[in-house]
Design a protein around this motif. Structure first.
Motif, PDB file in Angstrom:
ATOM      1  N   PHE A  79      24.182  10.164  -5.237  1.00 15.28           N
ATOM      2  CA  PHE A  79      24.664  11.466  -5.680  1.00 15.28           C
ATOM      3  C   PHE A  79      26.105  11.425  -6.165  1.00 15.28           C
ATOM      4  CE2 PHE A  79      20.976  12.544  -3.266  1.00 15.28           C
ATOM      5  CZ  PHE A  79      20.492  13.703  -3.827  1.00 15.28           C
ATOM      6  N   HIS A  80      26.627  10.250  -6.429  1.00 17.77           N
ATOM      7  CA  HIS A  80      28.038  10.115  -6.798  1.00 17.77           C
ATOM      8  C   HIS A  80      28.154   8.940  -7.766  1.00 17.77           C
ATOM      9  CE1 HIS A  80      32.355   9.228  -6.317  1.00 17.77           C
ATOM     10  NE2 HIS A  80      32.479  10.451  -5.855  1.00 17.77           N
ATOM     11  N   PRO A  81      29.075   8.996  -8.742  1.00 18.28           N
ATOM     12  CA  PRO A  81      29.218   7.882  -9.689  1.00 18.28           C
ATOM     13  C   PRO A  81      29.464   6.536  -9.012  1.00 18.28           C
ATOM     14  CG  PRO A  81      30.442   9.792 -10.462  1.00 18.28           C
ATOM     15  CD  PRO A  81      29.970  10.130  -9.082  1.00 18.28           C
ATOM     16  N   GLU A  82      30.050   6.535  -7.813  1.00 14.14           N
ATOM     17  CA  GLU A  82      30.313   5.281  -7.113  1.00 14.14           C
ATOM     18  C   GLU A  82      29.156   4.872  -6.196  1.00 14.14           C
ATOM     19  OE1 GLU A  82      34.312   4.763  -5.480  1.00 14.14           O
ATOM     20  OE2 GLU A  82      34.831   6.675  -6.412  1.00 14.14           O
ATOM     21  N   SER A  83      28.034   5.558  -6.319  1.00 10.70           N
ATOM     22  CA  SER A  83      26.859   5.233  -5.509  1.00 10.70           C
ATOM     23  C   SER A  83      25.657   5.087  -6.434  1.00 10.70           C
ATOM     24  CB  SER A  83      26.611   6.329  -4.464  1.00 10.70           C
ATOM     25  OG  SER A  83      25.475   6.046  -3.686  1.00 10.70           O
ATOM     26  N   GLU A  84      25.616   3.972  -7.154  1.00 11.10           N
ATOM     27  CA  GLU A  84      24.573   3.750  -8.158  1.00 11.10           C
ATOM     28  C   GLU A  84      23.345   3.055  -7.581  1.00 11.10           C
ATOM     29  OE1 GLU A  84      26.279   1.707 -11.444  1.00 11.10           O
ATOM     30  OE2 GLU A  84      27.567   3.390 -12.033  1.00 11.10           O
ATOM     31  N   GLY A  85      23.378   2.719  -6.309  1.00  8.14           N
ATOM     32  CA  GLY A  85      22.225   2.073  -5.690  1.00  8.14           C
ATOM     33  C   GLY A  85      22.114   0.612  -6.043  1.00  8.14           C
ATOM     34  N   GLY A  86      20.900   0.091  -5.912  1.00  8.31           N
ATOM     35  CA  GLY A  86      20.665  -1.325  -6.151  1.00  8.31           C
ATOM     36  C   GLY A  86      19.850  -1.568  -7.398  1.00  8.31           C
ATOM     37  N   ASN A  87      19.440  -2.828  -7.575  1.00  4.15           N
ATOM     38  CA  ASN A  87      18.722  -3.247  -8.772  1.00  4.15           C
ATOM     39  C   ASN A  87      17.618  -4.211  -8.374  1.00  4.15           C
ATOM     40  OD1 ASN A  87      18.162  -3.624 -11.567  1.00  4.15           O
ATOM     41  ND2 ASN A  87      19.324  -5.541 -11.491  1.00  4.15           N
ATOM     42  N   VAL A  88      16.387  -3.911  -8.777  1.00  2.95           N
ATOM     43  CA  VAL A  88      15.252  -4.804  -8.545  1.00  2.95           C
ATOM     44  C   VAL A  88      15.154  -5.778  -9.714  1.00  2.95           C
ATOM     45  CG1 VAL A  88      12.744  -4.976  -8.324  1.00  2.95           C
ATOM     46  CG2 VAL A  88      13.975  -3.122  -7.184  1.00  2.95           C
ATOM     47  N   GLY A  89      15.127  -7.067  -9.398  1.00  7.72           N
ATOM     48  CA  GLY A  89      14.937  -8.109 -10.405  1.00  7.72           C
ATOM     49  C   GLY A  89      13.826  -9.041  -9.995  1.00  7.72           C
ATOM     50  N   LEU A  90      13.703 -10.151 -10.710  1.00  5.10           N
ATOM     51  CA  LEU A  90      12.647 -11.115 -10.441  1.00  5.10           C
ATOM     52  C   LEU A  90      13.229 -12.493 -10.159  1.00  5.10           C
ATOM     53  CD1 LEU A  90      10.080 -10.234 -13.271  1.00  5.10           C
ATOM     54  CD2 LEU A  90      10.033  -9.476 -10.879  1.00  5.10           C
ATOM     55  N   ARG A  91      12.637 -13.183  -9.183  1.00  5.65           N
ATOM     56  CA  ARG A  91      12.945 -14.590  -8.972  1.00  5.65           C
ATOM     57  C   ARG A  91      12.198 -15.429 -10.007  1.00  5.65           C
ATOM     58  NH1 ARG A  91      11.871 -12.703  -3.633  1.00  5.65           N
ATOM     59  NH2 ARG A  91      13.726 -12.696  -2.287  1.00  5.65           N
ATOM     60  N   ALA A  92      12.442 -16.741  -9.982  1.00  6.54           N
ATOM     61  CA  ALA A  92      11.803 -17.623 -10.954  1.00  6.54           C
ATOM     62  C   ALA A  92      10.283 -17.592 -10.847  1.00  6.54           C
ATOM     63  CB  ALA A  92      12.315 -19.054 -10.763  1.00  6.54           C
ATOM     64  N   ASP A  93       9.758 -17.348  -9.619  1.00  4.38           N
ATOM     65  CA  ASP A  93       8.303 -17.322  -9.446  1.00  4.38           C
ATOM     66  C   ASP A  93       7.698 -15.947  -9.698  1.00  4.38           C
ATOM     67  OD1 ASP A  93       9.165 -15.904  -7.261  1.00  4.38           O
ATOM     68  OD2 ASP A  93       8.159 -17.157  -5.757  1.00  4.38           O
ATOM     69  N   GLY A  94       8.518 -14.997 -10.147  1.00  2.00           N
ATOM     70  CA  GLY A  94       8.007 -13.665 -10.446  1.00  2.00           C
ATOM     71  C   GLY A  94       8.034 -12.707  -9.282  1.00  2.00           C
ATOM     72  N   SER A  95       8.411 -13.154  -8.101  1.00  2.00           N
ATOM     73  CA  SER A  95       8.485 -12.255  -6.946  1.00  2.00           C
ATOM     74  C   SER A  95       9.745 -11.401  -7.043  1.00  2.00           C
ATOM     75  CB  SER A  95       8.480 -13.050  -5.637  1.00  2.00           C
ATOM     76  OG  SER A  95       9.600 -13.903  -5.559  1.00  2.00           O
ATOM     77  N   PRO A  96       9.707 -10.195  -6.487  1.00  2.00           N
ATOM     78  CA  PRO A  96      10.847  -9.290  -6.634  1.00  2.00           C
ATOM     79  C   PRO A  96      11.997  -9.634  -5.712  1.00  2.00           C
ATOM     80  CG  PRO A  96       9.117  -8.223  -5.374  1.00  2.00           C
ATOM     81  CD  PRO A  96       8.558  -9.537  -5.831  1.00  2.00           C
ATOM     82  N   VAL A  97      13.196  -9.309  -6.145  1.00  2.00           N
ATOM     83  CA  VAL A  97      14.386  -9.448  -5.320  1.00  2.00           C
ATOM     84  C   VAL A  97      15.257  -8.220  -5.554  1.00  2.00           C
ATOM     85  CG1 VAL A  97      15.597 -10.794  -7.102  1.00  2.00           C
ATOM     86  CG2 VAL A  97      16.344 -10.918  -4.721  1.00  2.00           C
TER      87      VAL A  97
END
Length: 328
Positions: free
Chosen positions: A175-193
């Motif tokens: 709820f604040h510009p300094e609280s943008e949360g996290g980011n879901v990405g992918l490892r080399a094997d396609g599993s999420p991180v």
């Protein structure tokens, strides 16, 4: 779902495929042509069987705030405005334990019956982060793995288990510009991180929450209070706790920060520039894909999200069924 939705669907002719992992949506011309799945081993971890292909008029993604963005990322789903997997929120949570003069028996009775929103809305959007206070259930294994210290110190804490009271503070992120949360990405094997930075804005909320919980527990009669932090010690008074919490180094791993709830990553919005789906869960770029889970929240809720997920999914699933019946 085991006693409601799944039996009802099976009774109406649905086919349930279990022990399989949705790997990739095969895309073409702004639509999903099919879903490719892998049969898994008995542990449900590694592919160990045939490939499964699912073809449907419409695909509903409900793998949660980590699984749904990961599936879309693995599939190469259109993401022209780079919103997919972003703004993932956790309600970062900190803990305060107090030893009371009488038995608490936190493992008994109805769990999590007491909460307070007193600190939740302070400052609203432009001010410091707010937090919700809850009195959680305490079970021996959970208490043992969370209890800090080793050897005799850990054993001493476990011996006071029946008289220990615990408060948790859920920080209302997003709820604040300094609280943008996290980011879901992918490892080399396609599993999420998931990467979730702990910013100074969040640390300020952590310190205020630890102090507020200690003050409440001493007011309730605690003989000592221990913020769950690797360098904290049991404080014997509110004045001592206030001074001690103010001096604690707030850093990852030293400060025990846990995740209460996972939300976001496929946020709903009023336009494709701001999110992945619209208010009905319809994907902006894939015309036969909808998202029906907690990943559609554009912020965290500041409350336990399961009822909101149930309600939003029930509404959007009903409207989707009506559109499909009408041939739209």
């Amino acid at each position: 779902m085991l006693v409601t939705t799944i039996p009802a669907a099976l009774a109406r002719g649905a086919r349930l495929v279990c022990g399989a992992r949705a790997d990739r949506l095969v895309l073409g011309r702004g639509r999903v042509a099919q879903l490719e799945c892998a049969a898994l081993d008995t542990r449900g971890v590694r592919p160990a069987g045939p490939r499964v292909r699912v073809r449907a008029r419409h695909y509903v993604l409900a793998a949660g705030a980590i699984g749904t963005p990961a599936l879309l990322l693995r599939s190469g789903a259109p993401d022209p405005h780079r919103t997919l997997g972003r703004r993932t929120f956790l309600h970062p949570t900190v803990i305060s334990a107090a030893v009371m003069p009488e038995r608490v028996d936190g493992y008994a009775g109805a769990p999590q019956t007491i909460y307070s929103d007193h600190f939740l809305q302070r400052g609203a959007i432009d001010g410091p982060i707010g937090f919700k206070l809850e009195a959680p259930p305490i079970h021996p294994v959970l208490f043992g793995m969370t209890q800090q210290g080793f050897g005799a110190a850990h054993a001493d804490g476990m011996a006071k288990f029946a008289r220990t009271h615990v408060l948790i503070a859920l920080l209302r992120d997003g709820f604040h510009p300094e609280s943008e949360g996290g980011n879901v990405g992918l490892r080399a094997d396609g599993s999420p991180v998931l990467a979730y930075p702990l910013t100074p804005f969040l640390w300020d909320g952590v310190r205020r929450a630890l102090a507020a919980m200690a003050e409440i527990q001493f007011a309730a009669g605690a003989t000592n209070v221990l913020p769950v932090h690797e360098r904290a010690r049991p404080y014997a008074s509110w004045a001592e706790a206030r001074s001690g919490v103010a001096e604690l180094p707030l850093e990852p791993l030293l400060t025990r920060v846990v995740s209460a709830h996972v939300m976001g990553g496929c946020g709903m919005a009023d336009s494709p520039t701001r999110g992945a789906v619209d208010s009905l869960g319809r994907h902006f770029q894939l015309e036969n894909v909808s998202v029906h889970d907690g990943s559609v929240f554009p912020t965290s809720l500041g409350a336990n999200p399961q009822l909101s997920i149930y309600a939003l999914t029930a509404r959007n699933a009903t409207l989707l069924a009506e559109r499909l019946k009408a041939g739209r």
